[in-house]
Design a protein around this motif. Structure first.
Motif, PDB file in Angstrom:
ATOM      1  N   ARG A 160       7.416  -2.395   3.419  1.00  0.00           N
ATOM      2  CA  ARG A 160       7.610  -0.515   3.571  1.00  0.00           C
ATOM      3  C   ARG A 160       8.808  -0.009   2.520  1.00  0.00           C
ATOM      4  O   ARG A 160       8.115   0.773   2.059  1.00  0.00           O
ATOM      5  CB  ARG A 160       8.252  -0.003   5.524  1.00  0.00           C
ATOM      6  CG  ARG A 160       6.878  -0.974   5.953  1.00  0.00           C
ATOM      7  CD  ARG A 160       7.827  -0.670   7.453  1.00  0.00           C
ATOM      8  NE  ARG A 160       6.440  -0.582   8.749  1.00  0.00           N
ATOM      9  CZ  ARG A 160       7.292  -0.482   9.976  1.00  0.00           C
ATOM     10  NH1 ARG A 160       7.957  -0.287  10.354  1.00  0.00           N
ATOM     11  NH2 ARG A 160       5.594  -0.728  10.329  1.00  0.00           N
ATOM     12  N   SER A 169      -0.602   2.680   2.927  1.00  0.00           N
ATOM     13  CA  SER A 169      -0.118   2.323   4.352  1.00  0.00           C
ATOM     14  C   SER A 169      -0.349   1.192   5.182  1.00  0.00           C
ATOM     15  O   SER A 169      -1.067  -0.213   4.551  1.00  0.00           O
ATOM     16  CB  SER A 169      -0.762   3.090   5.994  1.00  0.00           C
ATOM     17  OG  SER A 169      -0.315   3.034   7.004  1.00  0.00           O
ATOM     18  N   LEU A 170       0.997   0.529   5.826  1.00  0.00           N
ATOM     19  CA  LEU A 170       0.639  -1.304   5.849  1.00  0.00           C
ATOM     20  C   LEU A 170      -1.007  -1.279   7.377  1.00  0.00           C
ATOM     21  O   LEU A 170      -1.453  -3.048   7.277  1.00  0.00           O
ATOM     22  CB  LEU A 170       1.631  -1.710   6.829  1.00  0.00           C
ATOM     23  CG  LEU A 170       2.735  -1.744   5.836  1.00  0.00           C
ATOM     24  CD1 LEU A 170       3.544  -2.763   6.055  1.00  0.00           C
ATOM     25  CD2 LEU A 170       2.390  -2.165   4.345  1.00  0.00           C
TER      26      LEU A 170
END
Length: 350
Positions: A160, A169-170
């Motif tokens: 992150r 975004s993961l």
């Protein structure tokens, strides 16, 4: 009792005319007093400290502020230098003045002894680039672990941080592609930093060779013909090394005069003796002016920069050098040095 309030009111209501330069003058006097006290403390501290335990003076920036501090301390040294009776004492006073300048401007002074302190052979710029490379490689390892399915909190937190400030975004479906792109970008940066290290190293080597060519061509050619020794072999035995050099330098030797000395003496009998040498303050100033500012100092730890800045010492040094020349005697400070053993090949053992 009746007139007192009126007098107080008159005193309070009387306007006071203050010169606009008063504040500046007072501040300047306070600053000079602070410099004078710092100089006194530094000189007293230096006199009571052995030569090998003195701190290492840093190289200060050649800024206007630093030069102004040196100029301000310059006349304050007259009292101390006039009371100096020998070269060692003069060097101690100048070292204390240099230490006072460093403390006034806030320069970092190493508290470790100069004899035991070892400076790193790796330049600061190379250490910074190598630290960047190490951090980038560590980040690549974390990204690869996350891409392989490792979802430990530490790994997720690092990923992150790697995508901080972006819209990635993961949880998005193409996160694997984004990770691959980020890893490739870091690898390219590592390659660029490696090329920068090589380019800077080649430039530094060329610069040192050009400077050595101007000062000592023989030494340059020898360094080109003979490869540098890395020093990875076994270190020489310290006791044997000390005993060997002590036998050469510490033991008195009686030299026998051969017949050639009489021949040389007869040949030199007709040579006209040179005129007496008179050392003037101008000679000292000229010798100091031509010397590099931050060349490695001797045992006294004093760079040439301070001899240039504290000009009031030139007349004192000229007088004391003249006395030493007339007496044919120099302090041990000028006849003592530090010997560094440099191995000539990989098989050197003693």
């Amino acid at each position: 009792m009746v007139e007192q309030p009126a007098n107080v009111d008159a005193a309070v209501n009387t306007p006071v005319v203050v010169d606009s330069n008063d504040d500046g003058t007072v501040a300047q006097e306070l600053e000079l007093e602070h410099m004078r006290s710092t100089l006194e403390e530094a000189i007293v501290e230096t006199r009571s400290t052995p030569l090998e335990n003195r701190p290492r003076l840093p190289r200060i920036a050649l800024s206007k502020r630093n030069r102004a501090v040196v100029r301000a301390l310059n006349p304050m040294l007259v009292t101390y230098l006039e009371a100096s009776r020998e070269l060692c004492e003069t060097g101690s006073i100048l070292f204390g003045a240099a230490l006072a300048v460093c403390r006034i401007i806030g320069a970092k002074v190493s508290t470790a002894a100069r004899a035991t302190g070892h400076s790193s052979a790796i330049p600061a710029w190379r250490r910074r680039i190598e630290e960047r490379i190490a951090k980038a490689r560590a980040l690549i390892g974390r990204l690869i672990c996350f891409r392989s399915g490792n979802n430990r909190p530490r790994i997720v937190r690092t990923v992150r941080m790697a995508f901080a400030g972006t819209n990635v975004s993961l949880s998005q479906p193409d996160i694997t592609q984004k990770l691959t792109e980020r890893i490739d970008d870091l690898k390219q940066r590592i390659a660029a930093w490696g090329k920068r290290i090589r380019r800077y190293t080649e430039r530094s080597t060329r610069f040192n060779q050009n400077r050595l060519f101007q000062s000592d061509q023989k030494r340059l050619y020898e360094s080109l013909e003979r490869p540098m020794v890395s020093g990875t072999g076994p270190a020489p035995n310290q006791a044997d090394t000390v005993a060997f050099w002590r036998g050469l330098w510490s033991e008195p030797v009686n030299h026998s005069k051969g017949p050639w000395t009489e021949v040389v003496a007869s040949q030199c009998a007709g040579i006209t003796p040179m005129d007496p040498v008179i050392i003037t303050p101008d000679d000292v100033a000229e010798a100091v002016r031509r010397a590099p500012n931050w060349k490695s100092p001797g045992l006294d730890g004093l760079h040439h920069y301070w001899l240039k800045g504290f000009m009031v010492c030139h007349s004192v040094l000229a007088r004391q050098f003249q006395e030493a020349l007339n007496q044919k005697s120099l302090p041990s400070l000028f006849t003592t040095g530090i010997t560094h053993l440099v191995p000539k090949d990989q098989g050197t053992t003693g």
